[in-house]
Write an enzyme that holds these catalytic residues in place. Structure first.
Site, PDB file in Angstrom:
ATOM      1  CG  HIS A 171      18.466 -81.600  25.028  1.00  0.00           C
ATOM      2  ND1 HIS A 171      18.344 -80.520  24.060  1.00  0.00           N
ATOM      3  CD2 HIS A 171      17.116 -82.046  25.554  1.00  0.00           C
ATOM      4  CE1 HIS A 171      16.954 -80.482  23.989  1.00  0.00           C
ATOM      5  NE2 HIS A 171      16.402 -81.565  24.594  1.00  0.00           N
ATOM      6  CE  LYS A 173      17.787 -83.336  21.056  1.00  0.00           C
ATOM      7  NZ  LYS A 173      17.693 -82.042  21.182  1.00  0.00           N
ATOM      8  CG  ASP A 178      32.957 -97.328  10.290  1.00  0.00           C
ATOM      9  OD1 ASP A 178      33.152 -98.080  11.478  1.00  0.00           O
ATOM     10  OD2 ASP A 178      32.481 -97.444   9.380  1.00  0.00           O
TER      11      ASP A 178
END
Length: 226
Positions: A171, A173, A178
């Site tokens: 779940h 996000k 870089d």
């Protein structure tokens, strides 16, 4: 200070492949006490890279040591202020922030998100992939089969994808760009999140936030199925 003395100081901090609090203080004192010029600091950074190359068989810890040393030896004005940005939805702020980070990426992007159904984000990912940016994507196995999911499209284009393959949800996000810029928050990479949901997004290059996410991504990437 002679080159062999510099090597001795750096080698001592590399012995356990980490920069301790005491060693960090000692390196900062070296800069202040010696009054090193920018050219001299550049030479010390060069020697740090040389030592790291000799020990690269030790893996990621050596790179983290090198990262810490270079940050200490980089003048504060060269580093610039930390980047800090907060966006909320509904509205285009979160979408634009993620797209901008993808457009600016030059070397690597590690993405760990519950789902991707917003074609605008998928297109930005594919554009980065087309520029030669090294991409890795972790996502939830169940959501990857949802109607409108862009996961198969990204994988078909050559983006490396791994899923959790469990009855529970992956779940997260977040994404790291870089290895020094973090995007995280409740914001799902979906059109409904941009248009309807009340979501939040944080963008930061503070290494105290970036490094734990990098470590977590590496752990999950290594443990989850291809």
């Amino acid at each position: 200070m002679k080159p062999e003395e510099i090597d001795g100081i750096l080698a001592a901090t590399l012995e356990d492949e980490r920069v301790s609090r005491g060693e960090r203080h000692a390196l900062k004192e070296l800069i202040l006490d010696e009054g090193l010029t920018d050219e001299q600091l550049a030479f010390v950074r060069h020697r740090a890279f040389a030592l790291a190359r000799e020990r690269l068989t030790s893996g990621r810890q050596v790179l983290e040591w090198l990262e810490d040393v270079v940050k200490i030896l980089t003048p504060r004005e060269e580093k610039g202020p930390h980047r800090a940005e907060v966006q909320f939805s509904p509205g285009p702020g979160c979408l634009n922030a993620i797209t901008r980070c993808l457009d600016e990426a030059r070397e690597a992007v590690d993405i760990c998100v519950f789902t991707i159904t917003d074609d605008r984000l998928a297109s930005a990912i594919l554009a980065a992939h087309g520029r030669g940016v090294r991409l890795r994507l972790l996502t939830d196995d169940d959501k990857s089969f949802d109607r409108g999911s862009d996961i198969e499209r990204l994988e078909a284009a050559g983006v490396p994808v791994r899923t959790d393959r469990s009855e529970h949800h992956m779940h997260h996000k977040y994404a790291v760009f870089d290895r020094d810029l973090l995007v995280t928050g409740s914001y799902n990479w979906t059109r409904s999140a941009a248009q309807h949901n009340r979501e939040n997004l944080l963008v930061s290059d503070d290494p105290r936030l970036v490094k734990p996410y990098l470590r977590k991504f590496e752990e999950d990437w290594s443990s989850l199925s291809r």
